[in-house]
Design a protein around this motif. Structure first.
Motif: not given
Length: 463
Positions: A67-73, A426-446
């Motif tokens: 969740t470190d924005r500076e590291l990601i950037r 802008p919110s850290r929790m928004q960013a994390v929560r937005s990934q729950y479903a997408l991560t599950a679908v990516m795991v299905f693809y993989t």
């Protein structure tokens, strides 16, 4: 409650990986040239088990804790200029264009006049081993050199020198012709002996050449940007690569995969093309597995024509992959409690799927390329009367690479989607929560890719 749902989804996905692993010892699969030697590369049970579990566990941990924005950037912004002397750059460009034209001529001439045996025909080996397997891997492992090699871009040179028709590309078509073309090419490759019949392959390449030259001459650069599925495939894969050219034409290096974090796609058709590329790579492997062979035999035995079964499966799978991705975007938007346009979210998150497609492509074709490279090299010296084909026998540990590349592609995709989420919300929790479903679908693809890689090769029974 959200964490409970996340743990439940993670547990279900882990159970899928365990079930796939418990299928026993597996064998790597790959190859479009159906006359190639069959491969049976043993994969230990513990390796498949740990890989499937690792895909699920690491991806969910990455989504939850980085969740470190500076590291990601910092990772995203890491760039380095690679200077090439102007004379060398010009010479390389000319050499690449000549090489592309020579390859096209060889495929057409040797395909018609060369040996009928596909493993001794230069045209067949150049297309499937040298180009679709070997060259395609360079576009996402190094960089997209197709604009320099593409022999059909000669039409653009003619357009500059000769009177060209004043035609405008209909904007309403967007990139849908490329989507249809990609699905059509893969359908043709699967349902016809295109991989084994040099004469048929030369004929298809000739028709494609005429259509592409006419289209590029009439429409200009937009043909390769919106219509031509081949150019679009290499452009998409090039976004994964560490080398690229910026808007000023400078050659630069970046962390592999970070090019996918940019706003690359323009509309729904571009999103559909990315999903189609992921699906057709999967489909090409799926139809050469024993479960599919058994299913196809049962369906055709029940009276369904094979000529309908294969395109129906192609379209159904594409629709399923596309619906799952759209659902993940909408669900992520709801979980993040965001009012952002769903199309904007789809455009930004879809490029991350290209890392999964690239990981599966290299897993699917690396062994195939290594095995048949001696046959390709053997016919280069005597294309019209080559000797007996030679193939490399791969060691049993080679199958580890296939699983490793599938896993690596998945993790890169997860990282890219995570970085995009932190750019969008802008919110850290928004960013994390937005990934729950997408991560599950990516795991299905993989996990689908892992399952296909784990199956032994079985030629489709009705093609």
């Amino acid at each position: 409650m959200r964490h409970v749902r996340l743990r439940t989804a993670g547990g279900a996905l882990l159970a899928v990986s365990l079930a796939l692993a418990l299928a026993g010892r597996a064998a790597a699969h790959g190859g479009s040239l159906r006359s190639a030697p069959a491969r049976s590369l043993a994969i230990p049970l513990w390796l498949f088990l740990s890989t499937g579990g690792g895909v699920v566990g690491v991806s969910f941990l990455l989504t939850s804790f980085v969740t470190d924005r500076e590291l990601i950037r910092a990772v995203h912004d890491a760039r380095r200029d690679l200077a090439l002397p102007g004379g060398l750059r010009t010479a390389l460009g000319i050499a690449a264009r000549l090489l592309g034209l020579a390859g096209l001529v060889a495929v057409l001439l040797v395909g018609v006049f060369g040996p009928v045996d596909p493993l001794r025909n230069l045209g067949v080996l150049v297309v499937w081993v040298g180009w679709w397997a070997g060259y395609t891997m360079t576009t996402y492992l190094a960089g997209n050199s197709w604009p320099a090699l593409n022999p059909w871009r000669v039409a653009l040179d003619l357009r500059e020198r000769l009177p060209a028709p004043a035609l405008d590309y209909p904007e309403r078509l967007a990139s849908w012709p490329a989507v249809v073309g990609l699905l059509g090419f893969v359908w043709l490759e699967v349902v016809s002996p295109l991989a084994d019949d040099p004469r048929l392959l030369a004929g298809v390449v000739a028709v494609y050449t005429l259509v592409t030259l006419a289209g590029a001459y009439a429409l200009g650069e937009v043909w390769f940007d919106r219509v031509d599925p081949v150019a679009r495939v290499f452009t998409a894969y090039g976004a994964v690569a560490p080398l690229y050219r910026d808007d000023d034409g400078r050659l630069r290096a970046r962390v592999p995969g970070t090019g996918l974090e940019a706003d690359l796609l323009r509309d729904r058709s571009d999103v559909a093309f990315v999903v189609a590329l992921l699906w057709v790579t999967t489909y090409d492997g799926l139809v050469a597995t024993p479960p599919w062979r058994d299913f196809a035999q049962a369906v055709v035995g029940a009276g369904v024509p094979a000529v309908l079964l294969y395109p129906a499966a192609l379209l159904a799978g594409f629709g399923t992959f596309l619906v799952l991705f759209r659902w993940a975007v909408r669900r992520g938007r709801r979980d993040a409690e965001s009012y952002r346009d769903p199309l904007v979210l789809a455009r930004r998150f879809a490029p991350s799927l290209l890392a999964i497609a690239a990981g599966y492509h290299v897993a699917h074709y690396l062994g195939y390329f290594v095995e048949l490279s001696p046959a390709l090299l053997g016919v280069l010296g005597s294309p019209l009367s080559p000797g007996a084909p030679v193939a490399v026998v791969l060691p049993s540990w080679f199958s580890v690479l296939a699983l490793g590349f599938v896993l690596l592609g998945h993790l890169v995709a997860i990282w890219v989607a995570h970085a995009v989420a932190y750019d969008l919300f802008p919110s850290r929790m928004q960013a994390v929560r937005s990934q729950y479903a997408l991560t599950a679908v990516m795991v299905f693809y993989t996990m689908t890719s892992l399952w296909i890689v784990s199956r032994p090769y079985a030629a489709p029974p009705f093609v």
